[in-house]
Design an enzyme around this catalytic site. Structure first.
Site, PDB file in Angstrom:
ATOM      1  CB  VAL A  16      -0.949   0.004   1.210  1.00  0.00           C
ATOM      2  CG1 VAL A  16      -1.808   1.262   1.200  1.00  0.00           C
ATOM      3  CG2 VAL A  16      -1.846  -1.228   1.199  1.00  0.00           C
ATOM      4  CB  SER A 108      -8.170  -4.000   7.614  1.00  0.00           C
ATOM      5  OG  SER A 108      -8.709  -5.218   7.139  1.00  0.00           O
ATOM      6  CB  SER A 109     -13.044  -4.464   5.048  1.00  0.00           C
ATOM      7  OG  SER A 109     -12.341  -5.576   4.530  1.00  0.00           O
ATOM      8  CB  CYS A 110     -10.649  -7.689   9.132  1.00  0.00           C
ATOM      9  SG  CYS A 110      -9.304  -6.843   9.969  1.00  0.00           S
ATOM     10  CE1 TYR A 137      -3.370  -5.864  10.299  1.00  0.00           C
ATOM     11  CE2 TYR A 137      -5.584  -6.164   9.415  1.00  0.00           C
ATOM     12  CZ  TYR A 137      -4.332  -5.587   9.342  1.00  0.00           C
ATOM     13  OH  TYR A 137      -4.041  -4.724   8.313  1.00  0.00           O
ATOM     14  CE  LYS A 141      -4.228  -2.147  10.313  1.00  0.00           C
ATOM     15  NZ  LYS A 141      -3.271  -1.065   9.992  1.00  0.00           N
ATOM     16  CG  HIS A 180      -3.762 -10.886   2.464  1.00  0.00           C
ATOM     17  ND1 HIS A 180      -2.767  -9.942   2.574  1.00  0.00           N
ATOM     18  CD2 HIS A 180      -4.467 -10.802   3.620  1.00  0.00           C
ATOM     19  CE1 HIS A 180      -2.862  -9.317   3.732  1.00  0.00           C
ATOM     20  NE2 HIS A 180      -3.888  -9.819   4.391  1.00  0.00           N
TER      21      HIS A 180
END
Length: 357
Positions: A16, A108-110, A137, A141, A180
């Site tokens: 990123v 992150s979308s998690c 994780y 975030k 991933h």
């Protein structure tokens, strides 16, 4: 933020961060600052504060993180939560201490509940239980975006947060254990195709497969080495990862649905937000479209030109059943992605192959 602003990109060598660096360079930014892990350990508070005191960046993109796939998240749980919390806390607090004009935190979308309604809006945060395999994780975030929100409320700092969906692209990590899902598929199908082409039948081919399994370039193979792997050991090791000439094993049932965003589109989005968004609430970044893991596997197999079977192993976890972001907020602001999934996968595979030359 203008082209002469001093911009620090934390994690500028990662997938990123390097995409943000490329994006800003392409737009004429000339005063970019980055440090490698060897130059600056972001988990060490004193070192981070010394860096900010010396460099005095005006803008910060916080893209540095400890990342990995389901296996890595589930096994290295302590490392994931500690290292990510330390990085975030140190950089965000130093940005506050040294008067950074604006900071953008990459999450992150998690962060969203495992069983959140679909598509997932920003308001679903903290409304249910997280996916257990990547909970540490995700908690880190969530803490990062809440830190930005809290510093904005208490101190008036212009710290914003973006929550991208699953990312892929140039400079991704290709590792059979820790990648991933999308780069893992690319590597598995590529190795399986090399088996179909007979690489395991020659000394040079076996040495090349050994290099590719470890993530090294094929050019790193020493053709004069006496330590050439034998055919049985190479084939057996690949089989341990579910890779054969005739088929590739993938984790889970193939039924979960995921959304994927090319990292160059992500870079475009966060640069856009840095310029145009000052709100307190975090912003979802994605495409607004998803597909099943099985459909993704079929796409990657076609791109690699592998003609073997795809075999899903339901003994391994699927993770969240579906994860699709509601991206209406960023679209209403005026941003949308430009790279289709098929185009992005093809470009990523070409980059992966060129890196291995």
């Amino acid at each position: 933020m203008n082209t002469h602003s001093k911009v620090y990109i934390a994690g500028h060598t990662g997938m990123v961060g390097s995409a943000i660096w490329r994006r800003l360079r392409s737009e004429g930014y000339t005063n970019l600052v980055g440090r490698t892990l060897e130059e600056l350990d972001l988990t060490r508070q004193a070192d981070v504060e010394a860096f900010f005191a010396a460099e005095r960046p005006e803008y910060v993109f916080l893209a540095a993180a400890r990342v990995g796939g389901i296996y890595a998240n589930n096994v290295y749980r302590g490392e994931f939560i500690y290292q990510n919390l330390a990085i975030q806390n140190n950089v965000i607090h130093a940005a506050h201490m040294y008067g950074v004009k604006k900071l953008l935190f990459l999450g992150s979308s998690c962060i969203y509940p495992k069983l959140a309604e679909q598509p997932i809006t920003e308001d679903y945060l903290l409304t249910g239980a997280l996916e257990p395999t990547n909970e540490p994780y995700a908690i880190a975030k969530i803490a990062g975006l809440k830190l930005c929100e809290s510093y904005k409320r208490q101190y008036g700092d212009n710290f914003i947060s973006a929550m991208p969906t699953n990312l892929y692209g140039y400079n991704d990590t290709f590792n059979l254990k820790n990648s991933h899902v999308l780069p893992a598929m690319i590597q598995k199908f590529h190795l399986a195709q090399r088996l179909r082409e007979g690489d395991a039948n020659t000394d040079t081919g076996r040495s090349t497969l050994e290099a590719l399994m470890s993530g090294r370039a094929a050019s790193s193979v020493d053709g004069n080495s006496d330590a050439v792997a034998d055919q049985t050991s190479v084939v057996d090791r690949l089989q341990e990862y579910g890779i054969t000439a005739d088929g590739v094993e993938l984790w889970g049932t193939g039924s979960p649905r995921r959304e994927f965003l090319n990292v160059d589109d992500c870079a475009s989005a966060v640069v856009f937000l840095m310029r145009h968004y000052d709100g307190e609430q975090h912003v979802n970044v994605g495409t607004g479209q998803d597909l099943s893991i099985r459909e993704l596997a079929e796409l990657v197999r076609d791109v690699v030109n592998y003609e073997g079977e795809i075999n899903f192993n339901p003994d391994y976890p699927d993770g969240t059943p579906r994860k699709l972001l509601d991206v209406s907020r960023i679209k209403d602001l005026g941003w949308s992605p430009s790279i289709s999934l098929e185009e992005g996968v093809r470009k990523t595979y070409e980059w992966y192959k060129n890196r291995l030359q």
